[in-house]
Motif scaffolding. Structure first.
Motif: not given
Length: 280
Positions: A137-146, A148-156, A194-198
């Motif tokens: 689950v993508v959480m705000k203010n993390t590297d993973l969130a960055e 996700y927001l710049n489009g380099s990571f697409v969560p399931y 959380s950001l991705d709705g997963n």
């Protein structure tokens, strides 16, 4: 049921040694009322010395945050350990007589369903007593969130996670390895940040319902008629119907008219499908 004192929420053997021992000393007072102590830690913070200390203080179960058995995924997610560390630590833990638990995360940065399936199979080869499965689950203010927001990571998507984890449930069940957690515990903070709705609070229920949904459709296609008797374990009724009876609604939209009968000899993920004219 065996009850243990648990030290979770971090890497227990990676904390300051004196502090770790002080916690074990504090737990020692209560041990007569418990089976033992369960801890979670990193695979790269396990060695003979640490295990000797844990054994002295009646630690019975050790869970390792393996997360993935793919080194490229571990590196991308800055885990700081390798798949080889997981193998070595797991073998050492088992050789010293501890119960072994392994934790894996699906959908990490750089992961694919195929890589996650391979991780599950490698975990099974290590023969842990228990596993925990946590969808990312993508959480705000993390590297993973960055990412996700710049489009380099697409969560399931939630659908992709349910499809994958329903398969994992059956893999671990076949290997007789108990899943003691599937999905994250609910918290207001988790939902808010959380950001991705997963995230779904009843994720395990969704996965178990998917297993019975797929099983019914696989078996139902063998019959030309749509009026079918379905035999299930009574404890699996809610799983077969689906959350808010979603499975049943979909079956009826396909024209099926399942009549449910109970058979408590069936495993919770098993079901029998019969032509209604051939069985009473």
């Amino acid at each position: 049921m065996l009850t243990e004192i648990a030290f979770f929420g971090g890497s227990f053997t990676a904390i300051d040694r004196e502090y770790m021992i002080s916690l074990l000393e504090a737990a020692k007072t209560f041990l007569p009322d418990f089976y033992g102590i369960r801890i979670s830690t990193r695979p790269d913070y396990i060695d003979d010395e640490i295990l000797s200390i844990l054994k002295e203080y009646k630690v019975t179960s050790i869970e390792l945050g393996a997360q993935s058995m793919d080194n490229s995924v571990l590196e991308l997610n800055k885990r700081g350990h390798s798949a080889e560390d997981v193998v070595n630590a797991s073998n050492l833990i088992k050789s010293r007589g501890f119960s072994l638990g392994l934790q894996m995360m699906t959908g990490l940065y750089g992961a694919t369903p195929e890589k996650d399936l391979a991780t599950a199979k490698k975990i099974i080869e290590l023969k842990p007593d228990t596993v925990r499965i946590y969808p990312t689950v993508v959480m705000k203010n993390t590297d993973l969130a960055e990412y996700y927001l710049n489009g380099s990571f697409v969560p399931y998507t939630l659908e992709e996670s349910v499809s994958l984890c329903s398969t994992l449930i059956l893999l671990f069940a076949k290997a007789d390895i108990k899943i003691i957690r599937l999905g994250l515990h609910y918290s207001d903070s988790l939902v808010k940040n959380s950001l991705d709705g997963n995230y779904h609070p009843a994720f395990k229920e969704l996965c178990e319902s998917r297993i019975l949904y797929n099983s019914f459709l696989s078996k139902a296609k063998s019959f030309s008629g749509k009026k079918l008797i379905v035999k299930i374990n009574p404890k699996s009724l809610s799983k077969f119907l689906g959350q808010k009876k979603r499975n049943l609604i979909l079956f009826r939209e396909m024209g099926y008219e399942p009549e449910i009968q109970f058979d408590d000899t069936l495993d919770k993920y098993d079901l029998g499908v019969y032509n209604a004219t051939e069985i009473s």
